[in-house]
Design an enzyme around this catalytic site. Structure first.
Site, short mmCIF file in Angstrom:
data_model
loop_
_atom_site.label_atom_id
_atom_site.label_comp_id
_atom_site.label_asym_id
_atom_site.label_seq_id
_atom_site.Cartn_x
_atom_site.Cartn_y
_atom_site.Cartn_z
N THR A 346 7.89 -0.89 4.59
CA THR A 346 9.06 -1.39 5.05
C THR A 346 9.59 -0.44 5.81
O THR A 346 9.93 0.76 5.74
CB THR A 346 9.95 -1.80 3.78
OG1 THR A 346 9.39 -3.04 3.18
CG2 THR A 346 11.17 -1.90 4.24
N CYS A 449 6.45 -5.49 -5.34
CA CYS A 449 7.76 -4.89 -4.85
C CYS A 449 8.64 -5.07 -6.13
O CYS A 449 8.91 -6.09 -6.76
CB CYS A 449 8.39 -6.20 -3.95
SG CYS A 449 10.15 -5.40 -3.50
#
Length: 746
Positions: A346, A449
Site C-alpha cells: 500500500t 489485511c
C-alpha cells in the site's frame, strides 16, 4: 535558501530527541566531506546537502569505506558497490532486536530503539486514505501508539489555473474553450507563465524527464520544465509567439501513446462513467451469483434434513443445476526459486517503485490493493492502481519447473490484488478488471489485511473465519476471470493461538465437501501465506515453522488430489489451475530481507517461492542480491542515484506539472520513511541482517551515508529537494509515526 559555501569549515548542530529532551552536539564539519558525487549528480542541490540537520565529522579516506578490506571480494559491476561474501553469525553472539554496528561507526549518544514494527501496519494493506490531496478517513479513530492517524499532505498546484484550451497549444492557435465567457480559468498564456506558476526547476539539467524520454511532454505549458520544450518564435510580421516543441524522432520511434509513455492498462474516463452508471456489462457475474444463491438454498434443504437416505437423497441431488458458465482455460502460472515476488504494498507499491524493483530482478509484481466495490462503481482512484509500466509487461524468467517446451514469451510480471467482503463485488470486480485491463498475469484476493476498518466490514483477514464464503468468492472469480488465474493471500489465522490456514488451504485445494462432489476444486492457482496472524499484525517474527507445515500439507494435497476427487464425477479440467500437473503453488511471506533468508526459506520450509514486502521497501536491491547470491554493499552514491531514479520515474508516471511534482515528492518521502532503515552491510558485525533489528545511533562511512540514514523527516524533505526543487508553499508531510507535520516555508 542560503547560498552554499564552497570551502572552509562550518559549524552545524546535531540534534537528537531523547524522550522529550534535546541533546545538541556542535562539531566542526569540513564542507568537502560531502560526497562529491552529490555535487555532480544531475539536479542535486548543494544547499539541500549543507542545510540538512545532524552532521558529524567523519573520516572519508578510502580505507574507511570498507572497515575490513577482507570482507570485500570484488565489484559487482556497479560503481561503488561491494559484494560481501555470504556468512552466518552464530545466534548466540547476537542481541535480538538490535542491529550490531561495528564499534568504529557508533556514536556516543543515547538512543532508544523504536518499536521495530512501528509504522509497518500500512506496508501491505490499504486503509481508507485515498490518493487525493488531504486524504484520510473522516471517522475519528482511537490513536495508536507511535503512529500518526488522519495524515494530511496539504495541497499543491499553480497560483493561477490555466485553462486546458490553452495549456497544450501554441499561443496563437488555442482551442475554443467550451465554457466560453463563464470559464474561470486563465486564458492569458503569458500572464500564467509570469505570475501563475512557479519558476522552472533546474534539476535534471533543467530538461524535462518526460520530454527527454518520450519526445513530448503531455503537461504542455504547465510543466515545471516547460522551458526545455518550448520557445518564442518570431513571425515575419514581427509578432512573437510562444510554441511548444516535440522531438519527432523520438515520438515517431515510440509509436502510439501507450507505448510512448511506457504506461499500460489505462482505463478510459468513458468506461469508468459507464461503470458508475451501471451501464457496463457485468451480467456474467450477476447470472453466476443468482445461480449460486439458488444452489445455496438447495444445499441447505439437502444437508439440513436430519434423515435423508437412499432414494430421497437422490431426489434432492436431481434438483441441483450445473453452473451457468464454466471457467475459461487459464494462462499457465509458475513459481520457483528463480521467481522472487514483490508483495502488494500500500502506498509504497506504486508504479515508479515497482519499476525499480523489476530492474533489480523482481519477477512478479502486484498493484496496490484495490477495493472491489469502488472498482465496480468506476471510482478513478482504484482504477488508477491498475496502471503498469512497460517493464512489468515483459515476461519473467522461465523457471526449470514448468513443462518442457513451454513458451513463456507472452507471459508478463504484473498482477492486481483486490479486496472484497462479499461474493458479488469480488466477482464483478474480477470480471471488470479482466475485461478492461489487457496486460494482467494474476488476480489475487486479499485475505490478509488486518486493519479493523476493513475486517469489521467482512473483508481482509475476517475472511479467514468464513471458509464457505471465501471458497464461493474464489469460485466466482475463477468463473469470470477469462484466462487470468486466481490466487489468494492469507495469514495464519485471526488469533495467534488458533491458526486456521491449513483449513483454508484444504478448501482452496479441493473445495468444501458438498461443492467438491458436484463442481470439483475452486480453481485457486496459488496461495501466499504471511506467517503472522491478524492479531499479530507485524509484531514478533513471522512463523516460518508454521509456513513449513502448510507447505508440506500443500505438497501432500497435490500428490493425492486425484485420489480425493469424487469418483462419481471427475472435476472439469477448466475448473483447475493450469499449473504443472494441475498442482497448486505455495508462496511464503514474512521478514525476508536477504538472499540467505530467501534461499533458506525455500530449502527449509518447502515453499515454491518467497514474497518480499518490507524487505524490498528498505532494500529494493534485495532482488539483485537474490539473483547474484551475495550481499551487495551499495555505496551512498548509488543509493542516492536510486532516489534520483524514483524522482524521474515519478515525474514520468504522475506528470511534470506542479501536481505531478508534488505527488512524486509525497511518495518519494513515503519510500524514504522505509529506506532510511537500511544499514549498509559494511557497517554490520553480524550477517544476515534481520528486518526486525534497529540500529543504535551511528554514523555512516561518509556524510551522504549518514544523511541517508537520518530518521528526521526534515532530512527526507531535503533529499527530495535535490531532485524536485523546493517544496510547494502549501505542501505538508506527516510521517507515519513520531513526528509532527512539516510545513514548507514559502
Amino acid at each position: 535558501m542560503a547560498d552554499s559555501e564552497t570551502n572552509g569549515e562550518t559549524a552545524m548542530s546535531l540534534k537528537r530527541t531523547l524522550n522529550g529532551d534535546t541533546t545538541t552536539v556542535t562539531p566542526a564539519i569540513p564542507v568537502d566531506v560531502v560526497d562529491s558525487s552529490l555535487q555532480n549528480s544531475p539536479g542535486a542541490s548543494t544547499d539541500a546537502i549543507e542545510s540538512a540537520a545532524k552532521r558529524v565529522k567523519i573520516d572519508t579516506s578510502e580505507d574507511k569505506l570498507v572497515s575490513n578490506p577482507q570482507e570485500s571480494i570484488g565489484r559487482n559491476g556497479s560503481a561503488g558497490s561491494e559484494i560481501v561474501p555470504s556468512s552466518h553469525t552464530p545466534p548466540s553472539t547476537r542481541v535480538k532486536g538490535m542491529a550490531s554496528i561495528k564499534p568504529e561507526y557508533l556514536l556516543n549518544t543515547y538512543k532508544k530503539n523504536p518499536d521495530p514494527t512501528e509504522g509497518d501496519d500500512a506496508a501491505e494493506q490499504r486503509g481508507k486514505d485515498d490518493r487525493d490531496n488531504g486524504g484520510g478517513g473522516k471517522k475519528k479513530q482511537k490513536k495508536q501508539k507511535g503512529q500518526n492517524k488522519e495524515r494530511k499532505f496539504g495541497t499543491w498546484g499553480d497560483a493561477i489555473k490555466l485553462c486546458n484550451s490553452r495549456a497544450y497549444f501554441p499561443e496563437f492557435l488555442p482551442e475554443v474553450c467550451k465554457f466560453g465567457d463563464s470559464c474561470k480559468m486563465c486564458h492569458d498564456l503569458r500572464k500564467y507563465m509570469k505570475e501563475g506558476k512557479n519558476q522552472d526547476l533546474q534539476t535534471f539539467g533543467a530538461i524535462c524527464p518526460v520530454y527527454e524520454a518520450y519526445g513530448k511532454c503531455n503537461d504542455g505549458w504547465k510543466c515545471r520544465f516547460a522551458g526545455s520544450h518550448s520557445e518564442e518564435m518570431e513571425h515575419e510580421d514581427g509578432r512573437k509567439e510562444l510554441v511548444l516543441k516535440e522531438n519527432m524522432a523520438v515520438v515517431d520511434a515510440k509509436g502510439d501513446d501507450e507505448v510512448r509513455t511506457g504506461i499500460y492498462n489505462i482505463v478510459s474516463t468513458e468506461v469508468k462513467l459507464a461503470l458508475a452508471k451501471r451501464q457496463f456489462d457485468l451480467r456474467k457475474s450477476e447470472t453466476y451469483v443468482a445461480w449460486l444463491d439458488k444452489e445455496t438454498r438447495e444445499t441447505e434443504k439437502l444437508y439440513n434434513q436430519k434423515r435423508v437416505e437412499g432414494e430421497e437423497r437422490q431426489e434432492y441431488r436431481a434438483q441441483f443445476v450445473d453452473p451457468p458458465f464454466l471457467p475459461s482455460e487459464k494462462r499457465r502460472v509458475y513459481f520457483d526459486a528463480s521467481t522472487p515476488v514483490l508483495a502488494p504494498l500500500t502506498t509504497q507499491g506504486n508504479l515508479p517503485f515497482r519499476r525499480m524493483c523489476v530492474e533489480f530482478g523482481a519477477q512478479l509484481t502486484y498493484s496496490e490493493m484495490a477495493f472491489g466495490m469502488p472498482m465496480i462503481q468506476g471510482q478513478k482512484n482504484d482504477w488508477a492502481l491498475m496502471k503498469a509500466h512497460a517493464s512489468e509487461i515483459s515476461p519473467p524468467r522461465a523457471p526449470t519447473s514448468i513443462v518442457q517446451g513451454y513458451d513463456n514469451s507472452k507471459d508478463l510480471k504484473f498482477s492486481v490484488q483486490i479486496e472484497a467482503n462479499q461474493i458479488m463485488p469480488a466477482t464483478k470486480a474480477t470480471e471488470a478488471v479482466t475485461a478492461l485491463v489487457p496486460h494482467l498475469r494474476l488476480v489475487d484476493l486479499n485475505c490478509g489485511c488486518p486493519l479493523d476498518a476493513i475486517c469489521k466490514e467482512g473483508g481482509g483477514s475476517s475472511l479467514l473465519e468464513s471458509y464457505s464464503k471465501l471458497e464461493k468468492m474464489v469460485r466466482g472469480m475463477n468463473i469470470v476471470s477469462r484466462d487470468v488465474p486466481i490466487t489468494v493471500k492469507i495469514r495464519t489465522g485471526s488469533k495467534d493461538v488458533k491458526p486456521t490456514a491449513q483449513k483454508i488451504i484444504e478448501r482452496m485445494a479441493f473445495g468444501g465437501e458438498q461443492a467438491r462432489e458436484r463442481h470439483g476444486a475452486p480453481g485457486c492457482a496459488a496461495i501466499t501465506l504471511h506467517g503472522r496472524s491478524k492479531q499479530q499484525r507485524y509484531t514478533k517474527d513471522a512463523n516460518w515453522s508454521y509456513i513449513a507445515e502448510c507447505a508440506a500439507l500443500v505438497k501432500s494435497y497435490n500428490k493425492k488430489k486425484d485420489g480425493l476427487t469424487d469418483t462419481i464425477r471427475e472435476a472439469d479440467e477448466r475448473t483447475q489451475a493450469n499449473n504443472k500437473n494441475g498442482e497448486m503453488y505455495f508462496i511464503g511471506n514474512g521478514d525476508c530481507y536477504s538472499h540467505v533468508q530467501y534461499y533458506d526459506n525455500i530449502k527449509n520450509s518447502g515453499v515454491d517461492s518467497v514474497m518480499i514486502a518490507r524487505g524490498a521497501l528498505i532494500k529494493p536491491w534485495v532482488f539483485e542480491e537474490i539473483e547474484k547470491g551475495d550481499y551487495i554493499d551499495k555505496s551512498a552514491t548509488e543509493r542516492l542515484s536510486y532516489v534520483e531514479k524514483f524522482a524521474r520515474y515519478g515525474l514520468e508516471a504522475w506528470g511534470s506539472d506542479e501536481m505531478g511534482v508534488g505527488t512524486t515528492r509525497r511518495f518519494l518521502l513515503e519510500w524514504l520513511s522505509f529506506a532510511h532503515r537500511y544499514v549498509p552491510v559494511g557497517l554490520l558485525e553480524h550477517l544476515p541482517p534481520s528486518i526486525q533489528d534497529r540500529p543504535p545511533a551511528y554514523r555512516g562511512r561518509n556524510e551522504l551515508e549518514t544523511l541517508l540514514a537520518s530518521e528526521n523527516y526534515l532530512d527526507w524533505i531535503k533529499i527530495s529537494e535535490m531532485f524536485l526543487g523546493p517544496a510547494h508553499k502549501d505542501f505538508s508531510f506527516v510521517p507515519k509515526h513520531k513526528s509532527n507535520a512539516y510545513e514548507a516555508e514559502g
